[in-house]
Write an enzyme that holds these catalytic residues in place. Structure first.
Site, mmCIF file in Angstrom:
data_model
loop_
_atom_site.group_PDB
_atom_site.id
_atom_site.type_symbol
_atom_site.label_atom_id
_atom_site.label_comp_id
_atom_site.label_asym_id
_atom_site.label_seq_id
_atom_site.Cartn_x
_atom_site.Cartn_y
_atom_site.Cartn_z
ATOM 1 C CG ASP A 307 -46.182 4.456 13.815
ATOM 2 O OD1 ASP A 307 -45.252 5.134 14.297
ATOM 3 O OD2 ASP A 307 -46.683 4.674 12.700
ATOM 4 C CG ASP A 344 -68.799 3.613 27.567
ATOM 5 O OD1 ASP A 344 -68.742 3.842 26.338
ATOM 6 O OD2 ASP A 344 -67.923 3.974 28.380
ATOM 7 C CG PHE A 376 -66.404 10.971 27.399
ATOM 8 C CD1 PHE A 376 -65.755 10.850 28.624
ATOM 9 C CD2 PHE A 376 -65.824 11.735 26.407
ATOM 10 C CE1 PHE A 376 -64.543 11.474 28.829
ATOM 11 C CE2 PHE A 376 -64.608 12.357 26.619
ATOM 12 C CZ PHE A 376 -63.970 12.221 27.834
ATOM 13 C CB ALA A 378 -64.510 17.390 25.357
ATOM 14 C CB THR A 380 -68.694 16.149 32.120
ATOM 15 O OG1 THR A 380 -68.792 15.124 31.119
ATOM 16 C CG2 THR A 380 -69.858 17.111 31.965
ATOM 17 N NE ARG A 381 -61.217 16.666 31.906
ATOM 18 C CZ ARG A 381 -60.192 16.466 32.713
ATOM 19 N NH1 ARG A 381 -59.277 15.577 32.401
ATOM 20 N NH2 ARG A 381 -60.053 17.160 33.806
ATOM 21 C CE LYS A 395 -66.298 4.055 31.539
ATOM 22 N NZ LYS A 395 -67.681 4.052 31.002
ATOM 23 C CG ASP A 518 -51.210 5.481 8.739
ATOM 24 O OD1 ASP A 518 -50.470 6.349 9.237
ATOM 25 O OD2 ASP A 518 -52.074 4.863 9.381
#
Lengths: 684, 564
Positions: A307, A344, A376, A378, A380-381, A395, A518
């Protein structure tokens, strides 16, 4: 366990092995090893000859029994050495099993009753389907799936890894192992195994070698060794009539000495030790192989499916470049980017700070303690920071930032789209950076290939193993990573079925395939692959389907397992070659000695100038016995394997073990002859 | 040794190698199912034969069906030849009134020829009628060669099969090897032999008055036709007792060279055929180099040993120069040495010199070649033995490169090793055990004419020759006793069929395996280094087994002669 396993031979193991090497002399056990069984029979016959030298007829001098006694003792030692090698290899496993057993005993469980209350029972009473509750700082009593709760678990008893791991209901991290310790919170667990079938039980069985079966190559080699033993038996038995015809006779003890020298006792004595030690090496790598066959198959692997995420790449996208847009300079961009990531805590955010530092931009959080951290979401991203003076740093996804800039009346530079596209095309993720309404540029986030992967794939290529990378990324991104990591091939936008299909396609071409996985959806592919390495962090289904479990959950271990598999075969081949090559010198020692009275001309073959017939025969026999303990460390450790083409590897090993095998006994026998002559044994 | 002799030996080998390549290609085209230019000539003949015998030429056989047909045909031919030898006294074409053979000799002779051994416990000109020479001997010389050849071809097909059990049709292969290879070649060679002075007649022995006025009986018969297939089929059984030392079987140096070429042609060509089947000419090249190397080394050991003569003779009688005892003046030491090396390497068994009279080292080499049994070897079975040793060499060296050993892409597992070990085991077993039995029984020792060390060599040589299906003899042993007729007969049967059956069983299992694609991790067998390993395995596993026995035979004799 893993920690204790790393200690090799301890005094206890050696003492246990000495005892075991004597009990293993039971003919019912010895007969499983035909080569050494022949030596044992030889020992019994010479023992009889020591007390009754003329039991088979013939004329013997008064001191014949001394020679026979020495032969008897050397044969006895030969058998003991062989058994000792096996016992030492087994002993290490037994010590590990003891440690595991200690973990297992005295475990109790809180089992759920039908009325919803819990009762205390012994862990050994738990059956498949029972529901148990585990509280913080209790031992998890049984292998199972977490139904409720989330907690950190100390699995060091199994893996040797002290850092706790998170286990919780649902998803791919729901499986827990009996004998590990819950450190926090509370879990409700459903038992998935019946007594005696738990992972711990299986491990104990494996390390003890109780369930050890001969692997296919070992079986084939045993057949060849038995065949060679038969041939030499014929050679030796037919010698006496030949001597008899020219009015000579060869005494039985000498014939037995010749037989034992010629049959491949070295490899016969070490064969099972090599197999056990090979499995042991796998275990010390913290990989549990369910059978020796799987380890051997690993050596034969042609194709390795890995993977991408978590195996080839670190798994997190990290900042690798700052790309300014419009009139902005890079220095400005770096400053803004670092500011936007100051609070962050995500790996991406940390990587931006790190890269900024490398480029000379360092900001202290303390200076901005009044700033507001924007997490962060979802929705406003974007993420960033609002300063008290009203300056905003953001950013985020390029289109989200574009909207943000537009809403604030900022300017979108014409080169933004072009640069965004370039990054996307190369497989990276672009993040746009804005200060207030001014767009400064892009952060190039990249899937980082783990350090050293390229070299490992090069090694694999030298072994003749093709690597295929599987990823859910688009073909473009996949191609970039594939190129960077140096894999031979990749499948992009891969679904679990694709992996399965690839395995079947490769197998149809006659190739052996190894993979690691897995998740539950990996289970069918793990079962289909010739070598399926399941991660210990994975689901019970995956662990059940694979034929190996990696306790450290490091998928790149497949490469080590392949090496160990190869090493196992090389060690067997090398010691077999050595053993057979030894015969040349032994012939030159024994043949002239044996026929000394019958055909005195043959003394010309005594090219080692050994003292006399008796010392020649004894020297060869003693050499034959001593070489076994001498090679035990090699059998345990395995012949070093270096990735190189098969032909160069063959030449290297032929040179060391083939030529070495011809020359060593010439030297060894001569030295022993000098010593026993000096001790006066030659002239008894 | 002389320069001319050395050049002669080398030139003959070069001619053999040059001829073997086109011959090998031709054999490949005939048996791989390709169409050839000669199809329009052979097809009508073969189709007629198929119809006559009720053969469905397009049907395929697995290994069991193939070997069942092969063994059945061999059994029928064995009984047929046995009956002819037993009844020849009352059958036609017996101008010299030769009597029927006793049962034990007839058994030994029939077995000897069906197994391609051609051990002869009889003198041809005194014990066989022309009918026996033609229908018994010459007939079996064709079919036994064909049997060995098709066995090798079937094995090669199994080797390149990818998961398919079909290995061809025995009847088709058996007919094709006759119509397309053995009959045309033998016919041409027989005509050449007639031109070079070999007799071919059904008239009885000639009675002539010699100059001194005495009456002499000169045996003759259908010699040239027998001689051709005797060499081409690596048979070796002569028309006359003296075999190719007899002037009617081998009148000149030229015919002797031709005979050497004829016996070497197909065994060497099969290496090319093998390379073409596995699509790896380099593999063929490697085998050519190593096998030719051993053949040359052995031949020159014989030559130098014979050329050095016998120091005991020099000392006692003052005779110096090469050992000419048992050699024909028209051949000389060089050609005799090459013939001796070739006839044992290609397990033909024809002799143009008396092996019993060779110097110890000169006699050691032919024995060693037969113990190896892989220096090209007999027709077909030689290649099977080469493959058996290749498999064992691949197994040992495959382990040393860390993979389950593969030969030409096929995994070698316990079953293959079991069968290869059986094939390996049988050779020393049927040489050493019968030798030991012979040396401790009165029945075994009384026919030995030279007791002592040389007696051991004689008995050892006889059983080695029988086991390798060679057929050459150290004279000095009167083999025509019930003991030796039976013992040698049984050894020949086991030596021939046990290894063929074992190799066929292996073919059956190899055929059904898939071919694993080659990678850098695959052990390549077409390299010089692997060739060296192959040779080492042959020498250490194959020959060292016999070192103790040889050391009381020829090796002891050698030391006795030079330092004793």
């Amino acid at each position: 366990m893993a920690i204790s396993a790393k200690k090799s031979m301890t005094g206890d193991i050696v003492r246990g092995a000495i005892l075991a090497s004597l009990t293993k002399m039971d003919p019912r056990i010895m007969i499983k090893n035909p080569v050494m069984f022949v030596v044992e029979i030889g020992f019994v016959i010479t023992l009889v000859l020591t007390f009754f030298p003329d039991v088979f007829g013939g004329k013997y001098g008064p001191n014949e029994w001394i020679f026979n006694l020495i032969v008897t003792v050397v044969l006895f030692i030969t058998v003991v050495f062989g058994n000792f090698a096996e016992a030492i290899a087994e002993g290490r496993g037994k010590a590990q099993a003891e440690a595991l057993r200690k973990t297992k005993t005295d475990l109790t469980a809180q089992r759920s009753k039908t009325d919803g209350t819990y009762e205390i029972v012994a862990a050994s009473m738990l059956k498949k389907g029972d529901i148990v509750r585990v509280e913080a700082l209790q031992m998890i009593p049984v292998d199972g799936e977490v139904l409720q709760g989330l907690g950190s678990v100390d699995e060091s008893a199994i893996t040797g890894e002290s850092a706790p791991v998170i286990r919780g209901a649902g998803g791919d991290f729901s499986s827990v192992t009996g004998g590990t310790k819950l450190l926090s919170d509370e879990l409700i667990i459903k038992a998935t195994v019946d007594p005696g079938e738990s992972f711990l039980d299986k491990m104990i069985g494996l390390v003890e070698g109780a369930s050890r079966q001969k692997t296919p190559n070992e079986l084939a080699l045993s057949v060849l060794l038995a065949g060679l033993t038969m041939i030499f038996l014929i050679v030796v038995i037919t010698l006496e009539p030949l001597a008899h015809y020219v009015n000579g006779s060869i005494d039985v003890a000498t014939l037995i000495a010749l037989l034992v020298c010629l049959i491949p006792t070295t490899i016969g004595a070490l064969l099972s030790a090599i197999g056990i030690a090979g499995m042991d090496r796998v275990i010390r790598f913290n990989v549990i192989a369910k059978s020796g066959k799987a380890v051997e198959a690993a050596g034969d692997v042609n194709t390795l499916i890995l993977d991408k995420t978590g195996t080839i790449t670190i798994g997190n996208r990290l900042a690798s470049e700052f790309v300014p847009v419009g009139k902005h300079q890079r220095e400005e961009l770096v400053e803004v980017a670092v500011m936007s990531s100051l609070f962050d805590e995500t790996p991406e955010g940390r990587s931006i700070i790190t890269l900024g530092k490398e480029l000379g931009v360092t900001k202290e959080r303390e200076s901005y303690h009044d700033a507001e951290n924007i997490e962060f979401s979802a929705d406003t991203r974007m993420s960033g920071m609002d300063l008290a003076d009203g300056t905003v740093y953001r950013k985020g996804a390029v289109d989200a930032i574009k909207k943000f800039v537009n809403s604030r009346g900022g300017q979108i530079y014409p080169d933004l789209d072009e640069k965004t596209d370039r990054i996307a095309r190369e497989g990276g993720t672009p993040l746009a950076v804005v200060k207030s309404s001014e767009l400064f540029g892009l952060i190039y986030l990249k899937d980082i290939v783990k350090p050293g992967m390229r070299e490992r794939f090069d090694e694999l290529r030298k072994m003749g193993i093709k690597t295929v990378m599987c990823t859910g990324d688009n073909p473009l991104t996949a191609a970039t990573i594939a190129l960077e990591a140096g894999v031979d091939n990749f499948i992009a936008e891969a679904k679990p079925e694709d992996k399965m299909r690839l395995i079947k396609e490769e197998q149809a071409l006659g190739k052996l395939v190894a993979m690691s996985g897995d998740g539950t959806n990996d289970a069918p592919a793990l079962a289909q692959a010739d070598v399926g390495l399941a991660m210990n962090t994975g689901t019970a289904a995956a662990k059940e389907a694979g034929n190996m479990v990696d306790l450290d959950s490091d998928p790149t271990k497949l490469i080590e397992v392949v090496s160990i598999g190869k090493q196992l075969l090389i060690t067997r081949g090398a010691i077999t070659t050595f053993s057979i090559a030894n015969d040349v010198a032994k012939y030159f020692a024994i043949i002239p000695a044996m026929f000394a009275s019958v055909v005195p001309e043959l003394r010309a073959l005594n090219i080692m100038f050994l003292t006399n017939s008796k010392s020649a025969i004894l020297s060869a026999l003693i050499f034959n016995a001593l070489i076994i303990p001498f090679l035990i460390p090699l059998a345990m450790r395995g012949v070093k394997y270096r990735p190189m083409s098969a032909t160069s590897l063959l030449m290297r090993n032929i040179f060391i073990y083939g030529f070495g095998g011809v020359i060593t006994p010439f030297v060894g026998i001569k030295v022993i002859d000098i010593i026993i002559t000096w001790l006066g044994v030659a002239h008894l | 040794m002389t320069l001319a002799g050395t050049i002669g030996i080398l030139a003959t080998i070069v001619i053999i190698l040059l001829l073997s390549i086109p011959m090998g290609k031709y054999l490949y085209h005939v048996f791989s199912g390709d169409s050839t230019r000669m199809d329009h000539v052979f097809h009508p003949v073969e189709n007629g034969l198929y119809r006559l015998m009720g053969i469905n030429a397009s049907s395929q056989m697995d290994w069991k069906a193939y070997i069942k047909s092969m063994l059945l045909v061999n059994l029928v031919m064995l009984l047929f030849a046995y009956l002819i030898f037993r009844l020849q006294g009352s059958l036609p074409l017996n101008p010299d009134g030769i009597k029927s053979m006793p049962w034990d000799l007839a058994f030994n002779t029939a077995v000897s020829f069906i197994t391609n051994t051609n051990w002869q416990n009889y003198a041809g000109e005194q014990s066989l009628s022309y009918l026996s020479q033609m229908l018994g001997i010459t007939f079996l010389q064709f079919t036994s060669a064909a049997t060995g050849f098709v066995a090798a071809i079937a094995f090669l097909r199994a080797l390149v099969n990818n998961k398919s059990r079909w290995i061809g049709n025995f009847w088709v292969d058996f007919i094709k090897i006759h119509t397309r290879v053995l009959l045309p070649l033998a016919t041409i060679l027989a005509i050449v032999f007639v031109g070079l002075g070999l007799p071919e007649t059904l008239a009885g022995a000639a009675k002539v008055h010699t100059l001194s006025g005495l009456l002499q009986t000169i045996s003759r018969g259908p010699v040239a036709s027998l001689e051709a297939i005797k060499q081409l089929g690596t048979n070796g059984g002569g028309f006359f007792n003296a075999n190719s030392a007899h002037p009617f079987e081998d009148p000149s140096a030229l015919t002797s060279v031709l005979e050497i070429i004829a016996m070497a042609l197909i065994p060497t060509a099969l290496i090319t055929t093998f390379g073409m089947f596995i699509k790896n000419r380099r593999q063929a090249l490697i085998l050519y180099v190593f096998l030719t190397g051993v053949l040359l080394v052995g031949t020159f050991v014989i030559y130098s040993s014979e050329a050095s003569g016998n120091p005991m003779v020099s000392h006692a009688l003052g005779i110096y120069g090469p050992n000419m005892e048992g050699k024909e003046m028209r051949f000389g030491p060089a050609l005799s040495s090459l013939f001796t090396g070739a006839t044992t390497a290609f397990t033909t068994g024809a002799v143009n010199t008396m092996h019993d009279s060779l110097t110890p080292l000169g006699g050691l080499i032919p024995m060693l070649f037969m113990m190896f049994n892989v220096i090209f070897g007999g027709k077909g079975v030689g290649l099977l033995n080469i493959l058996m040793y290749l498999i064992i060499a691949v197994f040992l060296s495959g382990l040393m490169v860390g993979r389950t050993p593969e030969i030409f892409g096929k995994k070698i597992e316990a079953r293959e090793i079991k069968l290869a070990t059986l094939a390996l085991l049988v050779h020393p077993f049927i040489i050493l055990v019968p030798t030991a039995i012979a040396l401790i029984t009165k029945a075994g020792t009384s026919p030995i004419l030279n007791p002592g060390l040389h007696g051991i060599s004689e008995v050892l040589y006889a059983f080695t020759s029988a086991a390798a299906n060679n057929g050459s003899a150290f004279a000095g042993l009167n083999g025509n006793t019930i003991f030796y007729n039976l013992m040698l007969g049984v050894v020949m049967l086991i030596g021939r069929y046990v290894s063929i059956i074992a190799m066929f069983a292996m073919a059956g299992s190899l055929a059904q395996k898939s071919i694993i694609p080659e990678s850098v991790g695959t052990l390549r067998t077409d390299t010089w280094s692997f060739g060296g390993v192959f040779l080492a395995v042959v020498v250490i596993v194959g020959a060292l087994t016999f070192f103790p026995a040889l050391s009381v035979g020829p090796i002891a004799e050698y030391f006795h002669m030079w330092i004793g």
